[in-house]
Scaffold this motif. Structure first.
Motif, PDB file in Angstrom:
ATOM      1  N   LYS A  53       0.825  -1.215   0.000  1.00 30.16           N
ATOM      2  CA  LYS A  53       0.000   0.000   0.000  1.00 30.16           C
ATOM      3  C   LYS A  53       0.854   1.258   0.000  1.00 30.16           C
ATOM      4  O   LYS A  53       0.560   2.221  -0.714  1.00 30.16           O
ATOM      5  CB  LYS A  53      -0.953  -0.001   1.188  1.00 30.16           C
ATOM      6  N   ASP A  57       0.789   4.121  -2.884  1.00 26.42           N
ATOM      7  CA  ASP A  57       0.511   5.528  -2.573  1.00 26.42           C
ATOM      8  C   ASP A  57       1.609   6.449  -3.104  1.00 26.42           C
ATOM      9  O   ASP A  57       1.326   7.503  -3.678  1.00 26.42           O
ATOM     10  CB  ASP A  57       0.350   5.733  -1.061  1.00 26.42           C
ATOM     11  N   ASP A  61       1.276   9.332  -5.958  1.00 25.22           N
ATOM     12  CA  ASP A  61       1.610  10.720  -5.634  1.00 25.22           C
ATOM     13  C   ASP A  61       2.627  11.289  -6.625  1.00 25.22           C
ATOM     14  O   ASP A  61       2.469  12.399  -7.127  1.00 25.22           O
ATOM     15  CB  ASP A  61       2.168  10.834  -4.211  1.00 25.22           C
TER      16      ASP A  61
END
Length: 126
Positions: A53, A57, A61
């Motif tokens: 995860k 992420d 980003d």
């Protein structure tokens, strides 16, 4: 025909983002000769579901900073193998057990490798 410059930029940025979150065995294949739906596959491994995860992420980003938005995302609920599709690039973040089991490298081994930044390959080789 080989991968576009845009696809290579996205792939290298995704690889750097994954490396920053301590992903392992980061590689990228130019699949543009084999597939019409994408140019590059980026593959990386994580030791646990939380790290998967975290890598996902960070990739999202960093690619968002380049103006790229995922077309779709799959596998996020289980956290074992997350696929992020950006059109030109597909990023596979896999738990190391899934990476060994599915062995995507074997499927795409005839495709050329995309050269990744030294910082990414140094972390992968360590």
């Amino acid at each position: 025909m080989s991968a576009t410059d845009h696809a290579l930029t996205l792939a290298r940025t995704a690889a750097e983002a994954a490396s920053d979150k301590l992903a392992e065995d980061i590689i990228a294949f130019d699949v543009s000769e084999q597939l019409v739906i994408t140019d590059v596959f980026v593959l990386c491994s994580a030791k646990n579901d939380r790290q998967v995860k975290s890598i996902v992420d960070e990739v999202e980003d960093r690619l968002r900073e380049l103006g790229a938005k995922p077309i779709r995302r799959e596998g996020e609920r289980d956290g074992r193998w997350v696929l992020i599709d950006y059109g030109d690039v597909v990023v596979h973040v896999q738990h190391e057990e899934e990476r060994q089991f599915y062995a995507l490298e074997r499927l795409w081994r005839d495709c050329p490798l995309v050269e990744l930044p030294a910082s990414v390959t140094a972390a992968t080789d360590a």
